[in-house]
Design an enzyme around this catalytic site. Sequence first.
Site, PDB file in Angstrom:
ATOM      1  N   LYS A 116      -6.622  -3.265 -12.149  1.00  0.00           N
ATOM      2  CA  LYS A 116      -5.444  -3.917 -12.731  1.00  0.00           C
ATOM      3  C   LYS A 116      -5.575  -5.427 -12.767  1.00  0.00           C
ATOM      4  O   LYS A 116      -5.014  -6.077 -13.641  1.00  0.00           O
ATOM      5  CB  LYS A 116      -4.173  -3.524 -11.968  1.00  0.00           C
ATOM      6  N   LYS A 200      -8.600   7.282 -18.447  1.00  0.00           N
ATOM      7  CA  LYS A 200      -7.439   8.163 -18.218  1.00  0.00           C
ATOM      8  C   LYS A 200      -6.328   7.844 -19.218  1.00  0.00           C
ATOM      9  O   LYS A 200      -6.213   6.705 -19.687  1.00  0.00           O
ATOM     10  CB  LYS A 200      -6.956   8.065 -16.768  1.00  0.00           C
ATOM     11  N   LYS A 203      -0.107   4.480 -19.804  1.00  0.00           N
ATOM     12  CA  LYS A 203       0.884   3.767 -20.621  1.00  0.00           C
ATOM     13  C   LYS A 203       0.401   2.365 -20.947  1.00  0.00           C
ATOM     14  O   LYS A 203       0.947   1.712 -21.829  1.00  0.00           O
ATOM     15  CB  LYS A 203       2.266   3.768 -19.961  1.00  0.00           C
TER      16      LYS A 203
HETATM   17  P1  TYM Z   1       2.409   5.884 -12.069  1.00  0.00           P
HETATM   18  O1  TYM Z   1       3.764   5.390 -12.417  1.00  0.00           O
HETATM   19  O2  TYM Z   1       1.236   5.167 -12.647  1.00  0.00           O
HETATM   20  O3  TYM Z   1       2.251   7.411 -12.433  1.00  0.00           O
HETATM   21  C1  TYM Z   1       3.200   8.411 -12.018  1.00  0.00           C
HETATM   22  C2  TYM Z   1       2.466   9.695 -11.683  1.00  0.00           C
HETATM   23  O4  TYM Z   1       1.718  10.163 -12.825  1.00  0.00           O
HETATM   24  C3  TYM Z   1       0.363  10.408 -12.442  1.00  0.00           C
HETATM   25  N1  TYM Z   1      -0.515  10.098 -13.597  1.00  0.00           N
HETATM   26  C4  TYM Z   1      -1.469  10.927 -14.054  1.00  0.00           C
HETATM   27  N2  TYM Z   1      -1.867  12.146 -13.653  1.00  0.00           N
HETATM   28  C5  TYM Z   1      -2.861  12.747 -14.356  1.00  0.00           C
HETATM   29  N3  TYM Z   1      -3.476  12.165 -15.438  1.00  0.00           N
HETATM   30  C6  TYM Z   1      -3.107  10.939 -15.869  1.00  0.00           C
HETATM   31  N4  TYM Z   1      -3.700  10.381 -16.935  1.00  0.00           N
HETATM   32  C7  TYM Z   1      -2.059  10.256 -15.171  1.00  0.00           C
HETATM   33  N5  TYM Z   1      -1.446   9.050 -15.319  1.00  0.00           N
HETATM   34  C8  TYM Z   1      -0.507   8.968 -14.347  1.00  0.00           C
HETATM   35  C9  TYM Z   1       0.108   9.439 -11.288  1.00  0.00           C
HETATM   36  O5  TYM Z   1      -0.983   9.864 -10.490  1.00  0.00           O
HETATM   37  C10 TYM Z   1       1.434   9.502 -10.549  1.00  0.00           C
HETATM   38  O6  TYM Z   1       1.476  10.622  -9.696  1.00  0.00           O
HETATM   39  N6  TYM Z   1       1.825   3.886  -7.505  1.00  0.00           N
HETATM   40  C11 TYM Z   1       2.415   4.995  -8.232  1.00  0.00           C
HETATM   41  C12 TYM Z   1       3.911   5.154  -8.015  1.00  0.00           C
HETATM   42  C13 TYM Z   1       4.309   5.240  -6.591  1.00  0.00           C
HETATM   43  C14 TYM Z   1       4.168   6.361  -5.723  1.00  0.00           C
HETATM   44  C15 TYM Z   1       4.720   5.964  -4.489  1.00  0.00           C
HETATM   45  C16 TYM Z   1       3.620   7.635  -5.897  1.00  0.00           C
HETATM   46  C17 TYM Z   1       4.922   4.238  -5.869  1.00  0.00           C
HETATM   47  N7  TYM Z   1       5.152   4.685  -4.604  1.00  0.00           N
HETATM   48  C18 TYM Z   1       4.753   6.844  -3.381  1.00  0.00           C
HETATM   49  C19 TYM Z   1       3.663   8.506  -4.795  1.00  0.00           C
HETATM   50  C20 TYM Z   1       4.217   8.102  -3.573  1.00  0.00           C
HETATM   51  C21 TYM Z   1       2.175   4.794  -9.718  1.00  0.00           C
HETATM   52  O7  TYM Z   1       2.004   3.689 -10.179  1.00  0.00           O
HETATM   53  O8  TYM Z   1       2.259   5.932 -10.472  1.00  0.00           O
END
Ligand code: TYM
Length: 337
Positions: A116, A200, A203
């Site tokens: 990032k 991957k 967004k």
């Molecule tokens: P975020 O907002 O990027 O994504 C949310 C969830 O979607 C999953 N994900 C994917 N899974 C499979 N293939 C993909 N291409 C893909 N893109 C996104 C992510 O793995 C995630 O589960 N840091 C985290 C948010 C967060 C969090 C937490 C998660 C903050 N605190 C505590 C679990 C526990 C994030 O940015 O996810």
Amino acid sequence: MSAPTAMRVVSGIQPTGGLHLGNLLGAILRWVRMQDEAECLFFLADLHAITVDVEPAALRSNVREMAAALIASGIDPARSVLFAQSAVPAHAELAWLLQCTARVGWLNRMTQFKEKSGKSREGASVGLYTYPVLQAADILLYRATHVPVGEDQKQHIELARDIAVKFNTDFDVELFVPPEPFIGGGAAARVMSLRDGSAKMSKSDPSDMSRINLTDSDDVIAQKIRKARTDADPLPEDPALLEPRAEAKNLVGIYAAVTGETPQDVLGRFAGQGFGALKPALADALIGLLAPLRTRLEELRGDPAELDRILAADSGRAAELGAPLIVDAYRAVGLSR
Ligand code: TYM
């Protein structure tokens, strides 16, 4: 505090942009299923969202929009606690305590910060660097046993485990429960871009053709699948033969994840045929999954006051659930609150 015997599920999503198929298959639809098995807390990670450029007005509406998208996808506020992270101050408070437990060397190994921050590491916010510690606080505050996430979050959950163990050891307490990452199988673990099988689905990809959004119309879904990058070879019978064909593997994997089959089942039907046969069937399966969710999302958007009411009520519930732990965490380090 004694160790919980029951399963407690905690997970979050950043309210930036809308939901895409990667989020849905990797996390959200698995959250929906887990509501039948465990006590669940799901939150909009809005404090994480401000680690990169902030647009205050957009952030406010994105929180509501993402809450609506989660409910439209099947998160049931009557069964799960659904709230915005920033509405429960204990997340930020615990994050500070845990920043004093986590080691700089541990954060230096986090691959997502490297991705990032890119070439402008010196110009990245400190929050982007310590982001995984806030994520650990999100999880440890509620003594989560299971954290359903896509594969890209695995390293962060492992860090939360390390922080939990070190805090417990340093202060000779049994306060934190080391959480388990709970990652889906097949394509659900990592849905790839429709334009590049090595990246991957995300967004932040500048090309909207790279992803399927929850808000895409049926026509747009069909068009994105039609234009998805593939190769010219027919589909094989053996899934192992898809390994060197990243784009083909991704489409077969998405198809299997959407229909609840194995890639082997899908290939059983399409082996020997090209993408001219698979793509229309995949588009139909995706439309079958997404169209009802999109309709529900449109309805929910019509009642923002109800969304605000749900988020406010559930943040109160989350604060109650986290309250004993934050008191114990301060006490463990020799402070009172
Ligand atoms: P975020 O907002 O990027 O994504 C949310 C969830 O979607 C999953 N994900 C994917 N899974 C499979 N293939 C993909 N291409 C893909 N893109 C996104 C992510 O793995 C995630 O589960 N840091 C985290 C948010 C967060 C969090 C937490 C998660 C903050 N605190 C505590 C679990 C526990 C994030 O940015 O996810």
